[in-house]
Design a protein around this motif. Structure first.
Motif, PDB file in Angstrom:
ATOM      1  N   THR A  38      -0.717   2.652  -6.480  1.00 52.14           N
ATOM      2  CA  THR A  38      -0.833   1.904  -5.223  1.00 52.14           C
ATOM      3  C   THR A  38      -0.022   0.618  -5.281  1.00 52.14           C
ATOM      4  O   THR A  38       0.685   0.270  -4.330  1.00 52.14           O
ATOM      5  CB  THR A  38      -2.304   1.562  -4.927  1.00 52.14           C
ATOM      6  N   CYS A  65       7.249  -0.859  -0.532  1.00 50.71           N
ATOM      7  CA  CYS A  65       7.182  -1.142   0.907  1.00 50.71           C
ATOM      8  C   CYS A  65       7.676  -2.544   1.211  1.00 50.71           C
ATOM      9  O   CYS A  65       8.427  -2.761   2.180  1.00 50.71           O
ATOM     10  CB  CYS A  65       5.747  -0.968   1.417  1.00 50.71           C
ATOM     11  N   LEU A 101       1.293   6.548   4.707  1.00 49.14           N
ATOM     12  CA  LEU A 101       1.094   6.765   3.276  1.00 49.14           C
ATOM     13  C   LEU A 101       1.022   8.252   2.963  1.00 49.14           C
ATOM     14  O   LEU A 101       0.158   8.968   3.478  1.00 49.14           O
ATOM     15  CB  LEU A 101      -0.197   6.069   2.834  1.00 49.14           C
ATOM     16  N   LEU A 161      -1.281  -0.522   7.050  1.00 46.12           N
ATOM     17  CA  LEU A 161      -1.439   0.883   6.682  1.00 46.12           C
ATOM     18  C   LEU A 161      -2.070   1.600   7.869  1.00 46.12           C
ATOM     19  O   LEU A 161      -3.266   1.490   8.104  1.00 46.12           O
ATOM     20  CB  LEU A 161      -2.307   1.006   5.436  1.00 46.12           C
ATOM     21  N   THR A 194       6.066   6.460   3.192  1.00 51.15           N
ATOM     22  CA  THR A 194       6.324   6.106   1.790  1.00 51.15           C
ATOM     23  C   THR A 194       7.188   7.145   1.083  1.00 51.15           C
ATOM     24  O   THR A 194       7.862   6.820   0.100  1.00 51.15           O
ATOM     25  CB  THR A 194       5.013   5.902   1.022  1.00 51.15           C
TER      26      THR A 194
END
Length: 317
Positions: free
Chosen positions: A57, A64, A74, A133, A42
């Motif tokens: 978030t 993304c 992350l 993730l 990220t």
């Protein structure tokens, strides 16, 4: 193997539009292409600046999706209290000030005593968006206490990841991290750097060998650019040690030993050979864009997406 010129011609002949459409699905993005998981860290997408009242978030998830990063590593810092005057990547500074000590202890207490529900919420949001993730970023710095090390492993457990990029963690942190890696069954993936003459830095093949001998849970996060900046050959390491590589930070450079960043495929690193090896030999290695190059006229998100598209075209050949 193709020469760089042959690869350039072949990649140019493939349709960007068709490839882009092939990976978009529902509310998310496919995490794999031709059997190889690809995506982005990220930090490649630029510093998130949420609107008032917006959960950071949600903004990172939007970034993304815009970058077509179906597999996500992350970065921790947008979710944590800020430290004043800290060192590189979460390490202590060379000169410790009272402001640093105060803010650093506030961060430590937040990690130790903060609720884990926040990390469970982050996981739910990524799952709902159709994003994989798979990894977190966490420097276990020299000034971490034992309680703090365990606290960040609990955070990662709540986040639902089975590995993390060690970022700026040094070799000396290995013996302290190993018991928690084994307790929580979460793999520290040692992020390579360029300072090969410092045996405490994760940079040389010898430093990686020492770390991998410490625990079966220790893996390598092979940063192609940093490793090459140290005068090493990342393709050779990839070929010899693929069984201990968790994921690759994808970037290109103009020369080995400290050359400037380059557009993917325009530098000297044989990224396409590594992608083909992972595809053809079914290596479970993830390829993550850690963008250091930005073409004129492109935003960070656009450049990240362009680099993911390049990896897809390479996998089509």
């Amino acid at each position: 193997m193709y020469s760089r010129r042959e690869w350039g011609k072949a990649l140019a002949g493939l349709s960007l539009t068709a490839l882009t459409a092939s990976r978009l699905r529902g509310g998310g993005v496919d995490a794999a292409y031709k059997g190889v998981r690809i995506g982005a860290i990220t930090g490649s997408l630029g510093q998130p600046a949420p609107s008032p009242g917006q959960d950071v978030t949600d903004l990172i998830i939007q970034q993304c999706l815009a970058a077509k990063a179906g597999t996500v590593e992350l970065v921790n810092t947008p979710f944590e209290p800020r430290v004043t005057g800290g060192g590189i990547g979460g390490q202590a500074p060379a000169t410790v000030t009272p402001e640093y000590e105060k803010s650093r202890d506030e961060l430590r207490q937040w990690r130790i005593h903060g609720p884990l529900d926040r990390f469970k919420e982050i996981r739910r949001k990524f799952d709902a968006a159709g994003l994989n993730l798979f990894s977190f970023v966490m420097t276990v710095g020299d000034d971490f206490t034992e309680s703090e090390i365990e606290a960040v492993f609990k955070q990662m457990q709540a986040l639902g990841v089975d590995r993390f990029c060690t970022n700026q963690s040094r070799v000396s942190a290995g013996p302290r991290i190993a018991p928690y890696a084994e307790k929580y069954r979460i793999m520290p993936t040692w992020h390579t750097h360029a300072l090969v003459n410092d045996p405490n830095e994760v940079a040389s093949p010898e430093s990686l060998a020492r770390l991998l001998a410490m625990s079966k849970y220790f893996m390598v996060n092979l940063d192609l650019g940093h490793y090459a900046d140290g005068g090493n050959d990342p393709t050779a390491y990839f070929t010899l040690h693929h069984d201990r590589i968790s994921h690759v930070h994808v970037k290109d450079v103009q020369s080995i030993g400290g050359g400037p960043a380059a557009e993917l495929g325009e530098g000297v690193l044989r990224i396409y050979d590594m992608l083909r090896m992972a595809r053809d030999k079914h290596y479970p290695i993830v390829f993550i864009v850690e963008r250091t190059y930005l073409a004129p006229g492109f935003t960070a998100i656009e450049e990240t997406r362009k680099q993911i598209d390049w990896m897809e075209r390479a996998l089509d050949l």
